[in-house]
Design a protein around this motif. Structure first.
Motif, short mmCIF file in Angstrom:
data_model
loop_
_atom_site.label_atom_id
_atom_site.label_comp_id
_atom_site.label_asym_id
_atom_site.label_seq_id
_atom_site.Cartn_x
_atom_site.Cartn_y
_atom_site.Cartn_z
N LEU A 92 51.61 -63.67 96.89
CA LEU A 92 52.49 -64.05 98.00
C LEU A 92 53.97 -63.82 97.72
N THR A 93 54.29 -63.12 96.64
CA THR A 93 55.70 -62.83 96.35
C THR A 93 55.87 -61.35 96.04
N GLU A 94 57.14 -60.93 95.96
CA GLU A 94 57.44 -59.52 95.74
C GLU A 94 57.79 -59.22 94.28
N GLY A 95 57.64 -60.21 93.40
CA GLY A 95 58.03 -60.05 92.01
C GLY A 95 56.98 -59.36 91.16
N GLU A 96 57.39 -58.99 89.95
CA GLU A 96 56.52 -58.25 89.04
C GLU A 96 55.38 -59.09 88.47
N ARG A 97 55.64 -60.37 88.17
CA ARG A 97 54.63 -61.16 87.46
C ARG A 97 53.35 -61.31 88.28
N GLY A 98 53.49 -61.64 89.55
CA GLY A 98 52.31 -61.76 90.40
C GLY A 98 51.60 -60.44 90.58
N ALA A 99 52.38 -59.37 90.71
CA ALA A 99 51.79 -58.03 90.85
C ALA A 99 51.02 -57.65 89.60
N SER A 114 54.92 -55.32 98.70
CA SER A 114 55.49 -54.27 97.85
C SER A 114 56.36 -54.91 96.77
N VAL A 115 56.19 -54.43 95.56
CA VAL A 115 57.01 -54.94 94.45
C VAL A 115 58.39 -54.32 94.56
N ARG A 116 59.41 -55.13 94.46
CA ARG A 116 60.77 -54.66 94.75
C ARG A 116 61.40 -53.85 93.62
N LYS A 117 61.04 -54.14 92.37
CA LYS A 117 61.65 -53.41 91.25
C LYS A 117 60.73 -53.44 90.04
N GLY A 118 61.07 -52.62 89.04
CA GLY A 118 60.28 -52.57 87.81
C GLY A 118 59.16 -51.56 87.88
N ILE A 119 58.40 -51.49 86.81
CA ILE A 119 57.35 -50.48 86.69
C ILE A 119 56.27 -50.64 87.76
N PHE A 120 56.00 -51.89 88.15
CA PHE A 120 54.94 -52.12 89.13
C PHE A 120 55.34 -51.73 90.55
N ASP A 132 56.97 -57.79 104.49
CA ASP A 132 57.99 -58.73 104.02
C ASP A 132 59.35 -58.44 104.63
N LYS A 133 59.39 -57.52 105.57
CA LYS A 133 60.66 -57.18 106.23
C LYS A 133 60.81 -57.89 107.58
N LYS A 134 59.69 -58.22 108.18
CA LYS A 134 59.71 -58.87 109.49
C LYS A 134 60.40 -60.23 109.40
N TRP A 135 61.23 -60.55 110.40
CA TRP A 135 61.95 -61.82 110.45
C TRP A 135 61.00 -62.88 110.97
N GLN A 136 60.36 -63.63 110.07
CA GLN A 136 59.35 -64.60 110.48
C GLN A 136 59.38 -65.80 109.54
N HIS A 137 58.83 -66.90 110.03
CA HIS A 137 58.78 -68.11 109.21
C HIS A 137 57.90 -67.86 108.00
N THR A 138 58.18 -68.54 106.90
CA THR A 138 57.43 -68.37 105.65
C THR A 138 55.95 -68.67 105.83
N LYS A 291 63.34 -68.63 108.85
CA LYS A 291 62.37 -68.47 107.78
C LYS A 291 61.95 -69.80 107.15
N TRP A 292 62.87 -70.76 107.16
CA TRP A 292 62.66 -71.98 106.37
C TRP A 292 62.80 -73.26 107.18
#
Length: 352
Positions: A92-99, A114-120, A132-138, A291-292
């Motif tokens: 549920l996140t865009e970070g490397e660890r979950g990916a 989509s992972v935002r940065k790094g090798i993944f 993850d680009k759509k303007w919507q509530h979490t 979003k929040w």
């Protein structure tokens, strides 16, 4: 069927993923659902009847280790996930660890962002990607994975659970302080730039206690900077609220707010917890209400990022100017400075 949900974010983020858990269990009633999260967030899903195992990643402890020991910990953690033989993994996140966990999990179905940065970010990890680009509530952002599984969303209720002893302990606190009706105010955030001005918060406390004749209970995390900030607010008050700052667990906070007539505060995890059972009045000038905003389990949740908004249960004062301004070393957001006290007093008068 074994399902793993991964959310390496903060406390409120984890809470707002509980509708996803509920839908997964409704769709796959015989499934085992496990949840991976950062240490400190486990109270949001513990006691949840739909979660079998909570797998905790202790980021602060691991970061203190020598680099080689960190690597060993990461490998051990990832190997344990793989050995669980999940059928579905949802990150549920865009970070490397979950990916990374999803990639090495061996799951038949892997969903995520989509992972935002790094090798993944350069590797195809997920069978289907969330938007993850759509303007919507979490809440809606997380629930889209139900549709990506080809299923219909059945329920959008945020849930938190606590044991009977928590209820009894909170009831005793209220009884010991001779409190029947009260407003719960959680005036601080771990991100201090989300906080409102101290003098304005003090005036709200005094207005509620003196003018409206209703008791106020103040809470805050057992963190020095939060407790210091609350002390400053209380020194500005002419009345004396009940101060439980630093004394309650997250479960106690959730239970306490469920008994309040109103919750008043800023964009924090306690605000999201309160919104499950109690009318909330929340101030948004450093984050997006769209979003929040406080989630209404039985109503509309489409907030704008500007102006006064009421959705039938919760009230939001939002300002969209998220320009950072500095007063010496103190960072504030212009939006929070722009929220005036007069409209809030007017709404409080009508609500109470």
């Amino acid at each position: 069927m074994k399902v793993l949900v991964i959310k390496f974010r903060n406390i409120g983020d984890v809470l707002l993923s509980t509708p996803l858990i509920l839908n997964l269990k409704n769709i796959y009633p015989d499934s085992i659902i496990d949840f991976v999260l950062n240490k400190g967030c486990e109270d949001m899903v513990s006691n949840n009847p739909n979660v079998k195992n909570i797998i905790i990643y202790d980021r602060p402890r691991i970061k203190k280790l020598p680099i080689f020991s960190q690597l060993k910990e990461e490998i051990r953690f990832t190997r344990n996930i793989r050995h669980n033989n999940y059928d579905i993994v949802i990150n549920l996140t865009e970070g490397e660890r979950g990916a990374q966990l999803a990639f090495f999990s061996g799951a038949k179905i892997k969903l995520g962002f989509s992972v935002r940065k790094g090798i993944f970010s350069k590797i195809k990890i997920f069978d289907k990607l969330g938007d993850d680009k759509k303007w919507q509530h979490t809440v809606e952002k997380d629930l889209q994975f139900i549709n990506l599984l080809g299923k219909e969303i059945i329920n959008k209720e945020v849930k938190i659970y606590w044991p009977t002893e928590i209820e009894q302990e909170v009831d005793k606190i209220l009884s010991d302080n001779s409190i029947e009706q009260f407003v719960h105010i959680h005036p601080v955030s771990r991100w201090m730039f989300k906080c409102w001005e101290d003098d304005r918060m003090a005036k709200i406390i005094d207005y509620l206690q003196k003018d409206k004749g209703i008791k106020v209970i103040i809470t805050g995390a057992p963190i020095k900077k939060e407790l210091d900030r609350i002390d400053k607010i209380l020194r500005l008050c002419k009345t004396r609220p009940v101060n439980l700052s630093g004394m309650l667990t997250l479960k106690h906070l959730a239970c306490l707010s469920s008994k309040a007539k109103l919750f008043f505060g800023v964009d924090t995890a306690p605000m999201h917890m309160a919104a499950i059972n109690t009318p909330v009045m929340a101030l948004f000038g450093a984050s997006e209400a769209s979003k929040w905003g406080p989630w209404h389990n039985n109503g509309k949740n489409h907030y704008l990022n500007d102006g006064l908004q009421i959705n039938g249960c919760h009230t939001v004062f939002a300002e969209s100017d998220h320009t950072a301004v500095y007063f010496g070393a103190i960072k504030k957001y212009q939006g929070m400075l722009n929220i005036n006290i007069e409209p809030i007093l007017k709404e409080l008068n009508e609500l109470l």
